[in-house]
Design a protein around this motif. Structure first.
Motif, PDB file in Angstrom:
ATOM      1  N   LYS A 257     -32.498  -7.560  75.945  1.00 36.10           N
ATOM      2  CA  LYS A 257     -31.770  -8.239  74.868  1.00 36.10           C
ATOM      3  C   LYS A 257     -30.461  -8.825  75.368  1.00 36.10           C
ATOM      4  CE  LYS A 257     -29.924  -7.600  70.212  1.00 36.10           C
ATOM      5  NZ  LYS A 257     -29.690  -6.633  69.096  1.00 36.10           N
ATOM      6  N   LYS A 258     -29.758  -8.069  76.186  1.00 41.47           N
ATOM      7  CA  LYS A 258     -28.484  -8.541  76.714  1.00 41.47           C
ATOM      8  C   LYS A 258     -28.682  -9.748  77.629  1.00 41.47           C
ATOM      9  CE  LYS A 258     -24.249  -6.837  78.907  1.00 41.47           C
ATOM     10  NZ  LYS A 258     -23.577  -5.650  79.516  1.00 41.47           N
ATOM     11  N   LEU A 259     -29.708  -9.695  78.489  1.00 41.79           N
ATOM     12  CA  LEU A 259     -29.997 -10.826  79.369  1.00 41.79           C
ATOM     13  C   LEU A 259     -30.435 -12.038  78.552  1.00 41.79           C
ATOM     14  CD1 LEU A 259     -30.394 -12.161  82.114  1.00 41.79           C
ATOM     15  CD2 LEU A 259     -32.659 -11.071  82.240  1.00 41.79           C
ATOM     16  N   ALA A 260     -31.255 -11.824  77.524  1.00 41.65           N
ATOM     17  CA  ALA A 260     -31.712 -12.929  76.676  1.00 41.65           C
ATOM     18  C   ALA A 260     -30.542 -13.605  75.978  1.00 41.65           C
ATOM     19  CB  ALA A 260     -32.719 -12.414  75.652  1.00 41.65           C
ATOM     20  N   GLU A 261     -29.594 -12.818  75.512  1.00 37.90           N
ATOM     21  CA  GLU A 261     -28.418 -13.379  74.841  1.00 37.90           C
ATOM     22  C   GLU A 261     -27.568 -14.186  75.822  1.00 37.90           C
ATOM     23  OE1 GLU A 261     -26.605  -9.899  73.259  1.00 37.90           O
ATOM     24  OE2 GLU A 261     -27.848  -9.881  71.433  1.00 37.90           O
ATOM     25  N   TYR A 262     -27.439 -13.682  77.031  1.00 34.61           N
ATOM     26  CA  TYR A 262     -26.678 -14.391  78.063  1.00 34.61           C
ATOM     27  C   TYR A 262     -27.353 -15.715  78.405  1.00 34.61           C
ATOM     28  CZ  TYR A 262     -25.015 -15.505  82.777  1.00 34.61           C
ATOM     29  OH  TYR A 262     -24.518 -16.144  83.885  1.00 34.61           O
ATOM     30  N   LEU A 263     -28.667 -15.694  78.561  1.00 36.69           N
ATOM     31  CA  LEU A 263     -29.387 -16.922  78.884  1.00 36.69           C
ATOM     32  C   LEU A 263     -29.334 -17.915  77.724  1.00 36.69           C
ATOM     33  CD1 LEU A 263     -32.500 -15.441  80.735  1.00 36.69           C
ATOM     34  CD2 LEU A 263     -30.513 -16.577  81.749  1.00 36.69           C
ATOM     35  N   ALA A 264     -29.428 -17.420  76.498  1.00 37.00           N
ATOM     36  CA  ALA A 264     -29.328 -18.299  75.328  1.00 37.00           C
ATOM     37  C   ALA A 264     -27.961 -18.969  75.276  1.00 37.00           C
ATOM     38  CB  ALA A 264     -29.581 -17.502  74.050  1.00 37.00           C
ATOM     39  N   TYR A 265     -26.918 -18.223  75.599  1.00 34.86           N
ATOM     40  CA  TYR A 265     -25.560 -18.778  75.640  1.00 34.86           C
ATOM     41  C   TYR A 265     -25.472 -19.919  76.653  1.00 34.86           C
ATOM     42  CZ  TYR A 265     -20.519 -19.061  76.398  1.00 34.86           C
ATOM     43  OH  TYR A 265     -19.215 -19.510  76.520  1.00 34.86           O
ATOM     44  N   ASN A 266     -26.313 -19.829  77.703  1.00 37.68           N
ATOM     45  CA  ASN A 266     -26.332 -20.861  78.740  1.00 37.68           C
ATOM     46  C   ASN A 266     -27.445 -21.894  78.527  1.00 37.68           C
ATOM     47  OD1 ASN A 266     -24.272 -20.184  81.064  1.00 37.68           O
ATOM     48  ND2 ASN A 266     -25.097 -18.225  80.368  1.00 37.68           N
ATOM     49  N   GLY A 267     -27.985 -21.926  77.315  1.00 36.67           N
ATOM     50  CA  GLY A 267     -28.941 -22.965  76.948  1.00 36.67           C
ATOM     51  C   GLY A 267     -30.379 -22.709  77.335  1.00 36.67           C
ATOM     52  N   ILE A 268     -30.718 -21.465  77.679  1.00 39.56           N
ATOM     53  CA  ILE A 268     -32.070 -21.129  78.135  1.00 39.56           C
ATOM     54  C   ILE A 268     -32.767 -20.286  77.076  1.00 39.56           C
ATOM     55  CG2 ILE A 268     -33.436 -19.991  79.925  1.00 39.56           C
ATOM     56  CD1 ILE A 268     -30.895 -20.393  81.760  1.00 39.56           C
ATOM     57  N   GLN A 269     -33.855 -20.800  76.544  1.00 41.21           N
ATOM     58  CA  GLN A 269     -34.614 -20.071  75.530  1.00 41.21           C
ATOM     59  C   GLN A 269     -35.622 -19.129  76.181  1.00 41.21           C
ATOM     60  OE1 GLN A 269     -37.254 -22.396  73.063  1.00 41.21           O
ATOM     61  NE2 GLN A 269     -37.313 -20.860  71.448  1.00 41.21           N
ATOM     62  N   THR A 270     -35.618 -17.890  75.759  1.00 41.92           N
ATOM     63  CA  THR A 270     -36.589 -16.906  76.224  1.00 41.92           C
ATOM     64  C   THR A 270     -37.275 -16.290  75.013  1.00 41.92           C
ATOM     65  OG1 THR A 270     -34.960 -15.105  76.211  1.00 41.92           O
ATOM     66  CG2 THR A 270     -35.227 -16.363  78.274  1.00 41.92           C
ATOM     67  N   LEU A 271     -38.339 -15.547  75.250  1.00 45.58           N
ATOM     68  CA  LEU A 271     -39.062 -14.872  74.182  1.00 45.58           C
ATOM     69  C   LEU A 271     -39.426 -13.456  74.618  1.00 45.58           C
ATOM     70  CD1 LEU A 271     -41.618 -17.619  73.017  1.00 45.58           C
ATOM     71  CD2 LEU A 271     -39.455 -17.015  71.936  1.00 45.58           C
ATOM     72  N   GLY A 272     -39.720 -12.616  73.635  1.00 46.16           N
ATOM     73  CA  GLY A 272     -40.324 -11.329  73.962  1.00 46.16           C
ATOM     74  C   GLY A 272     -39.480 -10.104  73.709  1.00 46.16           C
ATOM     75  N   THR A 273     -38.199 -10.251  73.412  1.00 41.42           N
ATOM     76  CA  THR A 273     -37.387  -9.055  73.192  1.00 41.42           C
ATOM     77  C   THR A 273     -37.549  -8.552  71.761  1.00 41.42           C
ATOM     78  OG1 THR A 273     -35.456 -10.391  72.576  1.00 41.42           O
ATOM     79  CG2 THR A 273     -35.676  -9.773  74.881  1.00 41.42           C
ATOM     80  N   GLY A 274     -37.449  -7.250  71.609  1.00 38.42           N
ATOM     81  CA  GLY A 274     -37.495  -6.661  70.277  1.00 38.42           C
ATOM     82  C   GLY A 274     -38.868  -6.614  69.636  1.00 38.42           C
ATOM     83  N   MET A 275     -39.915  -6.858  70.421  1.00 40.37           N
ATOM     84  CA  MET A 275     -41.270  -6.833  69.869  1.00 40.37           C
ATOM     85  C   MET A 275     -41.771  -5.396  69.722  1.00 40.37           C
ATOM     86  SD  MET A 275     -42.997  -9.929  72.066  1.00 40.37           S
ATOM     87  CE  MET A 275     -44.605  -9.672  71.321  1.00 40.37           C
ATOM     88  N   THR A 276     -42.516  -5.148  68.663  1.00 42.21           N
ATOM     89  CA  THR A 276     -43.115  -3.838  68.429  1.00 42.21           C
ATOM     90  C   THR A 276     -44.529  -3.826  69.002  1.00 42.21           C
ATOM     91  OG1 THR A 276     -41.868  -3.560  66.378  1.00 42.21           O
ATOM     92  CG2 THR A 276     -43.805  -2.148  66.690  1.00 42.21           C
ATOM     93  N   PRO A 277     -44.871  -2.871  69.841  1.00 41.88           N
ATOM     94  CA  PRO A 277     -46.249  -2.796  70.337  1.00 41.88           C
ATOM     95  C   PRO A 277     -47.229  -2.683  69.175  1.00 41.88           C
ATOM     96  CG  PRO A 277     -44.812  -1.268  71.527  1.00 41.88           C
ATOM     97  CD  PRO A 277     -44.014  -1.791  70.375  1.00 41.88           C
ATOM     98  N   PRO A 278     -48.349  -3.381  69.228  1.00 40.42           N
ATOM     99  CA  PRO A 278     -49.298  -3.364  68.100  1.00 40.42           C
ATOM    100  C   PRO A 278     -49.715  -1.964  67.661  1.00 40.42           C
ATOM    101  CG  PRO A 278     -49.905  -5.064  69.659  1.00 40.42           C
ATOM    102  CD  PRO A 278     -48.795  -4.290  70.295  1.00 40.42           C
ATOM    103  N   HIS A 279     -49.882  -1.068  68.617  1.00 38.94           N
ATOM    104  CA  HIS A 279     -50.337   0.267  68.237  1.00 38.94           C
ATOM    105  C   HIS A 279     -49.284   1.007  67.408  1.00 38.94           C
ATOM    106  CE1 HIS A 279     -48.037   1.331  71.892  1.00 38.94           C
ATOM    107  NE2 HIS A 279     -47.919   2.519  71.366  1.00 38.94           N
ATOM    108  N   LYS A 280     -48.012   0.676  67.627  1.00 43.08           N
ATOM    109  CA  LYS A 280     -46.942   1.289  66.854  1.00 43.08           C
ATOM    110  C   LYS A 280     -46.889   0.728  65.432  1.00 43.08           C
ATOM    111  CE  LYS A 280     -44.777   4.293  69.476  1.00 43.08           C
ATOM    112  NZ  LYS A 280     -44.680   5.717  69.066  1.00 43.08           N
ATOM    113  N   ALA A 281     -47.247  -0.555  65.306  1.00 47.21           N
ATOM    114  CA  ALA A 281     -47.233  -1.190  63.998  1.00 47.21           C
ATOM    115  C   ALA A 281     -48.454  -0.814  63.163  1.00 47.21           C
ATOM    116  CB  ALA A 281     -47.168  -2.708  64.164  1.00 47.21           C
TER     117      ALA A 281
END
Length: 324
Positions: A257-281
């Protein structure tokens, strides 16, 4: 600098004239459902991927549901915990019991009944009745079960402009049944309950154009993945499996999450943080330690074919700076 995770507009603009011509041809001819453009795409897709038959359906999820239906799946079907929920939905909607397996060091759950070729890697299984290759179109080694399901969701390597999918098979019985199931099993006599799940002609025409450039798309994504090797030692790299394709480039870090926020601040879109594994949902008290650890550490970096080398170098430099 702005670097989107996927650039749909640029993908369209690169072959705009061909896409527009293919779409206009369908619309002006009034060919919208189960017409020649769909048949042509199915034939070209089957030939490209090395199957005897292909059936276009409404989505990758429907491809899984109908393929299992055609195979008359029953009992317990195990699959991986590292997949999109659709894999488990397909099992459930076939009145089968879902059993979820943990992943190995390469993020794969091998020797399961419904293997998933996640991220573009190939998952081996001697038990497979069908394969989920929504993330692994044209990967070498896919197809050993004889029946494979694909997705044309826009973010996929062979993405359309809406939902879509296909069942590719070497089994004539599966081919005939999926064709019937997708269109209400309309035969005029001895009918069964079917579904509405047809890949429409306009979508098929669009995908036929994109299919011509599939090799170029995969080659460019592989080049990007090679460039990302420079990040080795800073982040956990994916498995560079021989013959795989690069639907996604998923790294592992301690604080995604911290790396994603840093990259977003620098204009780089990422995906995948904060996702819940399907088995948990989906289930209570279901524990898959390796899968859960991966979900807590993973981050998807941009890997689409429209990116320039300078874009990738910029991403690499920003990640290197983050860890200085």
């Amino acid at each position: 600098m702005k670097i989107p995770f996927v650039n749909f507009g640029k993908q369209y603009q690169e072959h705009k004239k061909e896409y527009d011509w293919a779409i206009r041809r369908c619309l002006s001819g009034g060919r919208l459902i189960l017409q020649k453009e769909l048949q042509q795409f199915e034939e070209r897709l089957a030939e490209k991927l090395g199957f005897k038959y292909a059936v276009g359906v409404g989505s990758g999820t429907d491809a899984l549901i109908l393929a299992l239906k055609a195979k008359e799946a029953s009992g317990v079907i195990d699959t991986t915990g590292y997949t999109f929920k659709a894999t488990m939905e397909a099992i459930h909607h076939n009145q089968c019991k879902v059993l979820i397996e943990d992943i190995d060091e390469h993020r794969l759950a091998e020797n399961v009944v419904l293997p998933v070729h996640v991220e573009g890697m190939v998952c081996k299984s001697d038990k497979a009745i069908i394969e989920d290759a929504a993330q692994a179109i044209a990967a070498k080694g896919v197809g050993y079960s004889g029946t494979v399901c694909y997705s044309f969701y826009p973010a996929k390597v062979l993405g359309g402009f809406s939902d879509g999918g296909a069942v590719c098979t070497n089994d004539q019985d599966v081919y005939k049944k999926v064709k019937l199931y997708r269109h209400h099993w309309q035969t005029g006599k001895n009918e069964k309950y079917g579904y509405t799940s047809r890949l429409d002609n306009v979508q098929a025409a669009f995908l036929s154009v994109k299919l011509k450039y599939l090799d170029n798309i995969l080659e460019r994504r592989a080049e990007i993945a090679e460039m990302y090797k420079k990040l080795g030692g800073l982040v956990g790299l994916p498995f560079y499996q021989k013959g795989r394709v690069w639907q996604d480039f998923v790294i592992r870090v301690q604080n995604p999450k911290k790396l994603a926020e840093y990259l977003a601040y620098n204009g780089i879109q990422t995906l995948g943080t904060g996702m819940t594994p399907p088995h948990k949902a989906l289930f209570k008290n279901y524990k898959l330690p390796e899968t859960e650890k991966l979900y807590s550490e993973m981050l998807r970096l941009p890997c689409n074919e429209t990116l320039k080398n300078s874009d990738i170098e910029y991403i690499i430099k920003k990640i290197q700076k983050f860890y200085e």
